[in-house]
Design an enzyme around this catalytic site. Structure first.
Site, PDB file in Angstrom:
ATOM      1  N   TRP A 131       0.655  -1.116   0.014  1.00  0.00           N
ATOM      2  CA  TRP A 131       0.005  -0.052   0.034  1.00  0.00           C
ATOM      3  C   TRP A 131       0.822   1.053  -0.087  1.00  0.00           C
ATOM      4  CZ3 TRP A 131      -4.920  -0.614   3.575  1.00  0.00           C
ATOM      5  CH2 TRP A 131      -5.723  -1.533   3.339  1.00  0.00           C
ATOM      6  N   LYS A 132       2.206   1.079   0.276  1.00  0.00           N
ATOM      7  CA  LYS A 132       3.262   2.547   0.316  1.00  0.00           C
ATOM      8  C   LYS A 132       2.701   3.371   1.397  1.00  0.00           C
ATOM      9  CE  LYS A 132       4.557   1.050  -4.468  1.00  0.00           C
ATOM     10  NZ  LYS A 132       5.199   1.723  -5.498  1.00  0.00           N
ATOM     11  N   GLU A 166      11.842  -6.313  -8.652  1.00  0.00           N
ATOM     12  CA  GLU A 166      11.019  -5.224  -9.090  1.00  0.00           C
ATOM     13  C   GLU A 166      11.974  -4.302  -9.915  1.00  0.00           C
ATOM     14  OE1 GLU A 166       7.364  -4.561  -6.534  1.00  0.00           O
ATOM     15  OE2 GLU A 166       9.001  -3.429  -5.662  1.00  0.00           O
ATOM     16  N   SER A 187       4.091  -2.615 -11.830  1.00  0.00           N
ATOM     17  CA  SER A 187       3.130  -2.407 -12.752  1.00  0.00           C
ATOM     18  C   SER A 187       2.106  -3.668 -13.208  1.00  0.00           C
ATOM     19  CB  SER A 187       3.479  -1.646 -14.114  1.00  0.00           C
ATOM     20  OG  SER A 187       3.901  -0.262 -13.697  1.00  0.00           O
ATOM     21  N   GLY A 210       1.662  -2.800  -6.303  1.00  0.00           N
ATOM     22  CA  GLY A 210       1.473  -1.459  -5.542  1.00  0.00           C
ATOM     23  C   GLY A 210       0.211  -0.866  -5.941  1.00  0.00           C
ATOM     24  N   GLY A 211       0.168  -0.185  -6.854  1.00  0.00           N
ATOM     25  CA  GLY A 211      -1.193   0.772  -7.099  1.00  0.00           C
ATOM     26  C   GLY A 211      -2.233  -0.030  -7.180  1.00  0.00           C
TER      27      GLY A 211
END
Ligand code: PGA
Length: 249
Positions: free
Chosen positions: A10-11, A165, A210, A231-232
């Site tokens: 989630w950063k 990554e 990504s 991530g996103g």
């Protein structure tokens, strides 16, 4: 082979109400239709304890995004692996490129943190990956091999997870070709085998950078890809769950 692992990073995102809502949506969907993989969400420190409680009994694990190498002491603002374990975490992402960049984390520091995570009973997820100039120069395998040599502590295999990554693929919408991902994962597997013997053959190697519902199935089907670090797309329940549904069995 163990099940694939889909881990959400989630950063620095997630206040308490939307964070609990996102975790609750994942929990609900997973109880209705269990995914063909292991699931982990890694919220910011502030939500680790709360979300570990939300996820109790759901089969979805909760992790953190960093820890200190020491167990306790005069380190203002830091959080130890033992504290994360105490809060209900089972894993911790270490050496993410954003930490290597923002905080100047070195391989030696990542290695010490990973050793601390192992000692506390957490799964260290150690991130490695080349920059775009390094790939353009054809140095990606040398860079990643050096990061592995420097960042993985003894005793890593058996518990630890590696996440490949490429820095240039994180948050950019760009990904390496399937052939490039497969080549890097094969190299990582070879390095793990040389260092850890048979146990190195069983370490999960995640791909991150990504990963989206549209490319997840193709990436997760590649040889030596043991899951994804997302991530996103992990901030949108349907996207995270769609990626999980694309896991290989
Ligand atoms: P991204 O991030 O999926 O948004 O590219 C991946 C990561 O940084 O772990």
């Amino acid at each position: 082979m163990p099940r694939q692992l889909i881990a959400g990073n989630w950063k620095m995102n997630g206040l308490s109400v939307p964070g609990a809502r996102l975790a609750g949506a994942i929990r609900e969907a997973v109880s209705a239709a269990p995914p063909p993989c292991d699931l982990l969400i890694c919220p910011p420190f502030t939500l680790v304890g709360t979300l570990a409680h939300v996820m109790l009994g759901s089969g979805v694990a909760v992790g953190a995004q960093d820890c200190h190498a020491k167990v306790a002491g005069p380190h203002t603002g830091d959080v130890s692996a033992a504290m994360l374990k105490d809060a209900g975490a089972t894993a911790v992402i270490l050496g993410h490129s954003e930490r290597r960049t923002d905080h100047g984390e070195t391989d030696a520091e990542v290695r010490a943190k990973a050793a601390a995570a192992l000692a506390a009973g957490l799964v260290p997820i150690v991130c490695v990956g080349e920059t775009w100039p390094e790939r353009e120069a054809g140095r990606q395998e040398a860079v990643v091999a050096a990061q592995l040599a420097g960042s993985l502590p003894d005793g890593f295999a058996g518990t630890g997870v590696v996440a490949y990554e490429p820095v240039w693929a994180i948050g950019t919408g760009r990904t390496p070709t399937e052939a490039d991902i497969a080549a890097m994962h094969a190299m990582i597997r070879r390095v793990l085998g040389e260092r850890f013997g048979a146990a190195g053959g069983r370490v999960l190697i995640l791909y991150g950078g990504s990963v989206k519902p549209a490319n997840a199935a193709a990436i997760l089907a590649l040889p030596e890809v043991g899951g994804a670090l997302v991530g996103g797309a992990s901030l949108v329940a349907e996207d995270f769950l769609a990626i999980a549904a694309a896991a290989q069995v």
